[in-house]
Scaffold this active site. Structure first.
Site, PDB file in Angstrom:
ATOM      1  N   ASN A   1       0.868  -1.177   0.000  1.00 58.53           N
ATOM      2  CA  ASN A   1       0.000   0.000   0.000  1.00 58.53           C
ATOM      3  C   ASN A   1       0.908   1.230   0.000  1.00 58.53           C
ATOM      4  OD1 ASN A   1      -1.783   2.078   0.613  1.00 58.53           O
ATOM      5  ND2 ASN A   1      -2.198   1.361   2.704  1.00 58.53           N
TER       6      ASN A   1
ATOM      7  N   LYS B   1       0.043   4.269  -0.141  1.00 59.41           N
ATOM      8  CA  LYS B   1      -0.580   5.437   0.510  1.00 59.41           C
ATOM      9  C   LYS B   1      -0.391   6.681  -0.378  1.00 59.41           C
ATOM     10  CE  LYS B   1       0.095   3.129   4.875  1.00 59.41           C
ATOM     11  NZ  LYS B   1       0.259   3.199   6.309  1.00 59.41           N
TER      12      LYS B   1
ATOM     13  N   HIS C   1      -9.241   1.026   5.435  1.00 59.06           N
ATOM     14  CA  HIS C   1      -7.918   1.225   6.041  1.00 59.06           C
ATOM     15  C   HIS C   1      -8.062   2.179   7.232  1.00 59.06           C
ATOM     16  CE1 HIS C   1      -3.806   2.439   6.718  1.00 59.06           C
ATOM     17  NE2 HIS C   1      -3.454   1.322   6.103  1.00 59.06           N
TER      18      HIS C   1
ATOM     19  N   GLU D   1      -6.401   4.570   8.205  1.00 56.00           N
ATOM     20  CA  GLU D   1      -6.212   5.994   7.878  1.00 56.00           C
ATOM     21  C   GLU D   1      -7.475   6.589   7.244  1.00 56.00           C
ATOM     22  OE1 GLU D   1      -2.491   5.436   5.813  1.00 56.00           O
ATOM     23  OE2 GLU D   1      -1.629   4.805   7.730  1.00 56.00           O
TER      24      GLU D   1
ATOM     25  N   GLU E   1      -4.880  -5.203  10.866  1.00 47.48           N
ATOM     26  CA  GLU E   1      -3.835  -4.203  11.070  1.00 47.48           C
ATOM     27  C   GLU E   1      -4.084  -3.466  12.383  1.00 47.48           C
ATOM     28  OE1 GLU E   1      -1.982  -2.916   7.099  1.00 47.48           O
ATOM     29  OE2 GLU E   1      -3.811  -1.767   7.327  1.00 47.48           O
TER      30      GLU E   1
ATOM     31  N   GLY F   1       3.001   1.921  10.783  1.00 50.51           N
ATOM     32  CA  GLY F   1       3.978   2.997  10.625  1.00 50.51           C
ATOM     33  C   GLY F   1       4.748   3.342  11.892  1.00 50.51           C
TER      34      GLY F   1
ATOM     35  N   SER G   1       3.878  -2.406  10.186  1.00 54.64           N
ATOM     36  CA  SER G   1       5.329  -2.478  10.384  1.00 54.64           C
ATOM     37  C   SER G   1       5.950  -3.801   9.947  1.00 54.64           C
ATOM     38  CB  SER G   1       5.690  -2.158  11.846  1.00 54.64           C
ATOM     39  OG  SER G   1       5.312  -0.830  12.158  1.00 54.64           O
TER      40      SER G   1
HETATM   41  P1  PGA Z   1       3.235   0.102   7.547  1.00 53.79           P
HETATM   42  O1  PGA Z   1       1.710   0.316   7.038  1.00 53.79           O
HETATM   43  O2  PGA Z   1       3.715  -1.183   6.918  1.00 53.79           O
HETATM   44  O3  PGA Z   1       3.969   1.294   7.079  1.00 53.79           O
HETATM   45  O4  PGA Z   1       3.160  -0.024   9.036  1.00 53.79           O
HETATM   46  C1  PGA Z   1       0.843  -0.754   6.915  1.00 53.79           C
HETATM   47  C2  PGA Z   1      -0.478  -0.290   6.377  1.00 53.79           C
HETATM   48  O5  PGA Z   1      -0.946   0.789   6.749  1.00 53.79           O
HETATM   49  O6  PGA Z   1      -1.102  -0.997   5.566  1.00 53.79           O
END
Ligand code: PGA
Length: 249
Positions: free
Chosen positions: A9, A11, A93, A95, A163, A169, A209
């Site tokens: 992803n 983003k 997601h 976010e 997640e 992140g 992560s």
């Molecule tokens: P990350 O994000 O691997 O940077 O922690 C995962 C995600 O949001 O799908």
């Protein structure tokens, strides 16, 4: 047998020049034994589809509107993502849930729209740190699953991504026991709701992560069928080893 899935992803990252990462990924993995998916920003979907054309690499969107068309400035529909040549779309997601106030009901409607457009939806769920510390993780997961998934779906058009919000992140990763507990719980819930055949065939990804250095131990956990990767999907040199780890799991 569930085909394992390594999903990236991007983003809100990536310009045309980033497509060279897909070229590098293709060269490093000419015939991957797992499914590989990249979800670039919507501005790059069409060119990413062209870049991936001679390779099994799948391209997906990061979000879609619940309606097929209409007066929704700035949004894109699942039909548009499909028309651009993508085969997947992320829904729910964290976010999106946070930045855009998306509710489980919205996510369910988006997931249904994805299915109607012929896309596979990667439906994201996960608890916050506060919820985990209050020992509410499984209750939150059950609630999100119940309300974010449509009543009718198929194993072919639905993937779940677990997640934990606090792991996205941050470099913080749950223990393998914590991941296993949630993935086994999700599997049981899917089997109860959709029947054993469908419930057993839906893929469940872990996200938050994931990187090359922790991929092996995460992929060894029961009911982990792959990963949804953010930061470590931007560079082929980071994502390629995750694909390899999944192939070897
Ligand atoms: P990350 O994000 O691997 O940077 O922690 C995962 C995600 O949001 O799908």
């Amino acid at each position: 047998m569930r085909k394992k899935l390594a999903a990236g992803n991007w983003k809100m990252n990536g310009l045309s020049a980033s497509l060279t990462e897909l070229e590098t990924l293709k060269t490093a993995h000419p015939a991957p034994s797992v499914e590989v998916l990249i979800c670039p920003p919507s501005t790059l979907i069409t060119s990413a589809v062209v870049t991936a054309a001679d390779h099994p690499l799948q391209i997906g969107g990061q979000d879609c509107h619940a309606n097929e068309a209409g007066a929704h400035t700035g949004d894109i529909s699942a039909a548009m993502i499909k028309d651009a040549g993508a085969s997947y779309v992320l829904t729910g997601h964290s976010e999106r849930r946070t930045d855009h106030n998306e509710s489980d009901a919205t996510i369910r409607a988006k997931t249904r729209a994805a299915h109607e457009a012929g896309l596979t939806a990667v439906v994201c769920i996960g608890e916050t740190l506060e919820e985990r510390e209050a020992a509410n993780t499984l209750q939150i997961i059950a609630g999100q699953l119940a309300a974010s998934l449509p009543d009718i779906l198929a194993a072919e058009n639905t993937v779940i991504a677990y997640e934990p919000v606090w792991a996205i992140g941050t470099g913080k990763v749950p223990t393998t026991n914590q991941i296993g507990e949630v993935h086994d719980f999700i599997r049981t819930k899917l089997e109860q709701r959709y029947g054993e055949g469908v419930g057993r065939s839906i893929r469940i990804l872990y996200g938050g992560s994931v990187k090359a250095s922790n991929a092996d131990e995460i992929f060894a956990v029961s009911n982990v069928d792959g990963a949804l990767v953010g930061g470590a999907s931007l560079k082929a040199s980071d994502f390629g080893p995750i694909v390899t780890a999944l192939e070897n799991a």
